[in-house]
Every structure is written in structure tokens, then in C-alpha cells.
Motif scaffolding. Structure first.
Motif, PDB file in Angstrom:
ATOM      1  N   ALA A  88      10.261  -1.634 -30.615  1.00 32.04           N
ATOM      2  CA  ALA A  88      10.144  -3.089 -30.635  1.00 32.04           C
ATOM      3  C   ALA A  88      10.021  -3.633 -29.213  1.00 32.04           C
ATOM      4  CB  ALA A  88      11.351  -3.710 -31.346  1.00 32.04           C
ATOM      5  N   HIS A  89      10.812  -3.077 -28.299  1.00 32.74           N
ATOM      6  CA  HIS A  89      10.747  -3.474 -26.896  1.00 32.74           C
ATOM      7  C   HIS A  89       9.360  -3.172 -26.308  1.00 32.74           C
ATOM      8  CE1 HIS A  89      11.746  -3.815 -22.646  1.00 32.74           C
ATOM      9  NE2 HIS A  89      11.208  -2.624 -22.487  1.00 32.74           N
ATOM     10  N   GLU A  94       4.191  -5.042 -24.128  1.00 35.27           N
ATOM     11  CA  GLU A  94       2.726  -4.980 -24.141  1.00 35.27           C
ATOM     12  C   GLU A  94       2.151  -6.375 -24.391  1.00 35.27           C
ATOM     13  OE1 GLU A  94      -1.098  -3.660 -23.761  1.00 35.27           O
ATOM     14  OE2 GLU A  94       0.770  -2.741 -23.120  1.00 35.27           O
ATOM     15  N   LYS A  95       2.778  -7.122 -25.268  1.00 30.63           N
ATOM     16  CA  LYS A  95       2.343  -8.495 -25.557  1.00 30.63           C
ATOM     17  C   LYS A  95       2.436  -9.351 -24.288  1.00 30.63           C
ATOM     18  CE  LYS A  95       5.133 -11.065 -27.943  1.00 30.63           C
ATOM     19  NZ  LYS A  95       5.943 -11.616 -29.032  1.00 30.63           N
ATOM     20  N   PHE A  96       3.548  -9.232 -23.571  1.00 30.46           N
ATOM     21  CA  PHE A  96       3.701 -10.016 -22.342  1.00 30.46           C
ATOM     22  C   PHE A  96       2.709  -9.582 -21.272  1.00 30.46           C
ATOM     23  CE2 PHE A  96       8.150 -10.888 -23.873  1.00 30.46           C
ATOM     24  CZ  PHE A  96       7.926 -12.234 -24.100  1.00 30.46           C
ATOM     25  N   ARG A  97       2.449  -8.276 -21.187  1.00 30.82           N
ATOM     26  CA  ARG A  97       1.506  -7.778 -20.179  1.00 30.82           C
ATOM     27  C   ARG A  97       0.066  -8.197 -20.479  1.00 30.82           C
ATOM     28  NH1 ARG A  97       5.227  -3.387 -19.541  1.00 30.82           N
ATOM     29  NH2 ARG A  97       4.489  -2.267 -21.353  1.00 30.82           N
ATOM     30  N   THR A  98      -0.260  -8.445 -21.727  1.00 29.25           N
ATOM     31  CA  THR A  98      -1.638  -8.804 -22.075  1.00 29.25           C
ATOM     32  C   THR A  98      -1.770 -10.304 -22.312  1.00 29.25           C
ATOM     33  OG1 THR A  98      -1.216  -8.208 -24.391  1.00 29.25           O
ATOM     34  CG2 THR A  98      -2.232  -6.531 -22.988  1.00 29.25           C
ATOM     35  N   ARG A  99      -1.152 -10.821 -23.331  1.00 32.89           N
ATOM     36  CA  ARG A  99      -1.291 -12.229 -23.692  1.00 32.89           C
ATOM     37  C   ARG A  99      -0.822 -13.166 -22.583  1.00 32.89           C
ATOM     38  NH1 ARG A  99       2.825 -14.450 -27.938  1.00 32.89           N
ATOM     39  NH2 ARG A  99       4.005 -14.555 -26.005  1.00 32.89           N
ATOM     40  N   ASN A 102      -1.374 -13.967 -17.185  1.00 34.31           N
ATOM     41  CA  ASN A 102      -1.689 -14.991 -16.188  1.00 34.31           C
ATOM     42  C   ASN A 102      -0.872 -16.270 -16.374  1.00 34.31           C
ATOM     43  OD1 ASN A 102      -3.710 -13.409 -14.910  1.00 34.31           O
ATOM     44  ND2 ASN A 102      -5.069 -13.860 -16.628  1.00 34.31           N
ATOM     45  N   ARG A 103       0.175 -16.177 -17.133  1.00 34.46           N
ATOM     46  CA  ARG A 103       0.963 -17.367 -17.464  1.00 34.46           C
ATOM     47  C   ARG A 103       1.875 -17.816 -16.322  1.00 34.46           C
ATOM     48  NH1 ARG A 103       4.347 -18.042 -23.046  1.00 34.46           N
ATOM     49  NH2 ARG A 103       4.667 -20.271 -22.861  1.00 34.46           N
ATOM     50  N   TRP A 104       2.383 -16.893 -15.539  1.00 36.33           N
ATOM     51  CA  TRP A 104       3.362 -17.207 -14.507  1.00 36.33           C
ATOM     52  C   TRP A 104       2.815 -16.878 -13.128  1.00 36.33           C
ATOM     53  CZ3 TRP A 104       6.580 -19.810 -17.317  1.00 36.33           C
ATOM     54  CH2 TRP A 104       6.821 -19.428 -18.613  1.00 36.33           C
ATOM     55  N   THR A 105       3.339 -17.537 -12.124  1.00 38.30           N
ATOM     56  CA  THR A 105       2.902 -17.307 -10.737  1.00 38.30           C
ATOM     57  C   THR A 105       3.585 -16.049 -10.221  1.00 38.30           C
ATOM     58  OG1 THR A 105       2.739 -19.688 -10.411  1.00 38.30           O
ATOM     59  CG2 THR A 105       2.756 -18.316  -8.436  1.00 38.30           C
TER      60      THR A 105
END
Length: 112
Positions: A88-89, A94-99, A102-105
Motif C-alpha cells: 500500500a505504501h 508511486e502516485k505521489f512521484r507521478t501525479r 510538479n505540485r510542490w516547490t
């Protein structure tokens, strides 16, 4: 003390719970327990970092203890539903690394 993997943590909790006839609680009861433990964590965080001081009559607890309680119940919940928390982790990372890539500086972008 030797570090434990998530799989080892889940196995340790399962071995502990398996010694009791009652076993794991139902998913709904487990969710209620998670909510209860999260509330206790919120209360401790509010005492340490918020504007609400602890009453003199209140038992001294720590954020570490409350996080431990929350982790235990989360592992129980996952075990009861046969969910591998390592897997699950990995899925969420993987979701954070892809989706959200570019969301955060990024710190290196800030320095450039």
C-alpha cells in the motif's frame, strides 16, 4: 533494538492478536478505534503546540505514545482486511512521484 520491516510489524501484531479468541474487530469497529486514537493524538498535539494547556488532573501522555497507538490500530485494520501495508505504501509513493511530481516547490528549484 533491531529495526523491523513493515511486514515484520504486521506479523508481530498478527501473532499478538491471534492468541485471543475474539481476534480482530470488524472493519467498522476498527475504523471507530482509528478515529478514537486519532482524536487522542490530536489532543496531545494541541496540548504541546496549541493553545489548550493540559489540566493538572490529566495523565501525562506523549505524542510518540499516541502515534504508536494509532500505528497499532492501523496495522490491525490492515491485517484484518489482508492488506500488505508495504505494498500500500509503495502504491501511494508511486502516485505521489507521478501525479504530484510538479505540485510542490523542490528545494533545489528554490536555490536556483
Amino acid at each position: 533494538m533491531q529495526e523491523k520491516t513493515m511486514k515484520q510489524l504486521q506479523q508481530e501484531v498478527d501473532e499478538y492478536i491471534s492468541q485471543f479468541k475474539e481476534g480482530y474487530f470488524s472493519p467498522l469497529a476498527m475504523l471507530a478505534r482509528l478515529t478514537e486514537e486519532l482524536g487522542e493524538l490530536a489532543r496531545e498535539v494541541n496540548h504541546y503546540y496549541g493553545e489548550k494547556p493540559k489540566k493538572q488532573t490529566e495523565k501525562e501522555k506523549t505524542i510518540e505514545e499516541e502515534l504508536g497507538d494509532l500505528l497499532f490500530v492501523l496495522i490491525c485494520f490492515a491485517n484484518s482486511l489482508h492488506i500488505d501495508l508495504q505494498q500500500a505504501h509503495d502504491m501511494v509513493m508511486e502516485k505521489f512521484r507521478t501525479r504530484d511530481k510538479n505540485r510542490w516547490t523542490r528545494k533545489e528549484e528554490e536555490e536556483a
